[in-house]
Design a protein around this motif. Sequence first.
Motif, PDB file in Angstrom:
ATOM      1  N   ASP A 333       6.408  -6.359   4.772  1.00  0.00           N
ATOM      2  CA  ASP A 333       4.957  -6.173   4.875  1.00  0.00           C
ATOM      3  C   ASP A 333       4.237  -7.238   4.051  1.00  0.00           C
ATOM      4  N   GLU A 335       1.278  -7.807   3.890  1.00  0.00           N
ATOM      5  CA  GLU A 335      -0.015  -7.295   3.434  1.00  0.00           C
ATOM      6  C   GLU A 335       0.143  -6.333   2.254  1.00  0.00           C
ATOM      7  N   TRP A 336       1.298  -6.332   1.612  1.00  0.00           N
ATOM      8  CA  TRP A 336       1.584  -5.379   0.532  1.00  0.00           C
ATOM      9  C   TRP A 336       0.488  -5.375  -0.526  1.00  0.00           C
ATOM     10  N   LYS A 339      -2.942  -4.054   0.702  1.00  0.00           N
ATOM     11  CA  LYS A 339      -2.908  -2.611   0.940  1.00  0.00           C
ATOM     12  C   LYS A 339      -2.948  -1.832  -0.367  1.00  0.00           C
ATOM     13  N   ARG A 344      -4.296   1.788   0.066  1.00  0.00           N
ATOM     14  CA  ARG A 344      -3.634   2.165   1.315  1.00  0.00           C
ATOM     15  C   ARG A 344      -2.111   2.141   1.148  1.00  0.00           C
ATOM     16  N   ASP A 347       0.182   2.968   3.962  1.00  0.00           N
ATOM     17  CA  ASP A 347       0.249   2.036   5.086  1.00  0.00           C
ATOM     18  C   ASP A 347       1.218   0.885   4.835  1.00  0.00           C
ATOM     19  N   ILE A 348       1.866   0.876   3.673  1.00  0.00           N
ATOM     20  CA  ILE A 348       2.841  -0.186   3.391  1.00  0.00           C
ATOM     21  C   ILE A 348       4.106   0.068   4.207  1.00  0.00           C
TER      22      ILE A 348
END
Length: 666
Positions: A333, A335-336, A339, A344, A347-348
């Motif tokens: 991920d 976007e870790w 997030k 979030r 969402d990880i």
Amino acid sequence: MSKPLYLEKYPHLFQPLTVGKKKLVYKNRIMVGPMQVSGAYSTDANGTINDYGVDYYTDLARGGFASCAVPVEVPSHSAHFGTIRLDEKSKGFTFMHILQRSVHAFGMNTACEIYHPGICALAGTCDLMGPSSFMYNGRMVREMTEKDMEDVAEMYVTAAADAKRAGFDAIMLHYGHGWLMNNFLSPLSNHRTDAYGGSVENRVRFPLMVIKRIREVVGDSMVIEIRMNGNDRAEGGITPEDAAEQALIMEEYVDMFHVSCGTRLDAHARPKMHPTCFVTPGHNVDGSMALKKAGVRKPVGVIGSVHYPDLAESILAEGQADYILMARQAIADPEWVNKVRAGREKDIRPCIHCDFCVDGGRRNALTTEVTILNDATFDNRCSVNPLVGQGSARVRAFRFNGRKRVAVIGGGIAGMQAAVAAADKGHDVTLFEKRAFLGGQTAIYPEHLWFKKEILALREYFIHQVRQRESIKILLESEVTANMISEANYDAVIVAVGAEQAVPPIPGIDGKNVVMAWDVFSNEEKMGENVVVVGGGSVGCELGISLAEKGKKVTILEMGHFFAPKSEIAERMSLEEHMIKNGVQVHVDCLCTEITPEGVGAKDKDGNEVFFKADTVIISAGSKPLAELRDSFQGTAFDVINAGDCMGPANIRNATDSGWCAGNII
């Protein structure tokens, strides 16, 4: 003015870090360790970074990480095929500026990781040499002379100069994992009796010479970071105390240290080097703490399964390290960081520690040796992130063709991934699951196996994803037929009905003492004291470990030549370690011929008949697709697409990949 929530929750994690005389600022304490998707996924035939490689690192920058590391080998391609080159001949430093402009736009710093393979060099690429002469993997290692050291030092200096010209902010020198510099630093491989062996000071002498030479070339304009072993994880190797002494000697010329572990001299250390699901998260903190306690003044980082923000924050808050690195989780991920900042955490997308991104095809899982194959077979994609590598090509390929009504049949990993992908594409999705819960096969076993916590996290991640999307309607306890789907007039149907357990034609398999593998979970206490598992794939091995830990006497029979033949090498080493630890007996080349109330009859590799006493016989012979059910849905909509195990039993990587593609091609 109140602080943003993420600064209140993770004050240490999001504190900037200023490093070196250059005063290089890292915008937070979360950095990406050196990882590269190989071959055509990131470089052209000459080793120059291509658009896919730029996209790969830019995704990490866009995701909020403070720094990334790009691996460069000296000599080029001497340890891995398809690695990046920066030298004059390849003109790689010119194209690297495209990467620099892209990632620097997001405030990400870049480090060029430089390493020489030493005793691990690929055959035919360079001399197999190290601090001492000995046999390694059937090849003779030549003891290096001082002339050799001068030549290697010049390679490092040239690579550092190329990195400076290519616009990197930092040099990362890989002094761990059994590469050349670790060969000098570690007593496992350094048996010299001259000025370069014996004491810690002597073992550091050549690695320190290289650091000094590089500092002379780059001056204070670049940060120098050392990636080192805090522990070789092999008897007689580097210990945390040894590592701390090394760092104290180096730190005058170094700006940062980060601690890893493991050595290629011992295959059983590999599961700690690239930690599998059996390894405790944050296991390298013993090394980083040793450096901090010894008085190392420069920032100390730690890498190794620090994948959860709470763990990362606690390591920093307790002074066990000054920054965190992650590699496989960043791939899973990118976007870790963003997030976590946005609150979030659910969402990880979790890394499942399968090591496919590290070993995917390059080390043949079906052999007993570490085998280096060509780029065509090195398929090191991620098991949970379908966009790793050539993701930009996939994004370009899949276009939105208008909003449609989509039915997804099956709520396992493939079905949930397909539903999410289709919903994110803009479609209205109905997800049908015949049971009262989602998860498919992952709903069966993760709670019962302590070492499958990452699979449990992945299941919960997908359940959260489908539940939070308003365009996905979830219908549990809904076993649908082809007629029902056809009459509902969907525009597209994604069939992800999965697989069922394979029942081999063994005489006596219908006996009262026989249990199918999936039926063991939650019924472990009903198993007898003496258990024979027929089938030594990863499921059979994991079951064997779990039952043995509960006090059962377990024997595994595998008809093939290898146990867990489809697992990557690190996972196989972990399985072996824990089977040995718990007394699990494994017999390969052993064909089960009959099952009786007393046990299992079999034939060994020489054709001799053998018998294994058992109170309970567990059948773990794999699975087979629900082909008839799958095919019944053909023609029920304009587009009918199959995904996951119903196409052919495989793994989670196949489930996420095929599910993602199914949802996107509509």
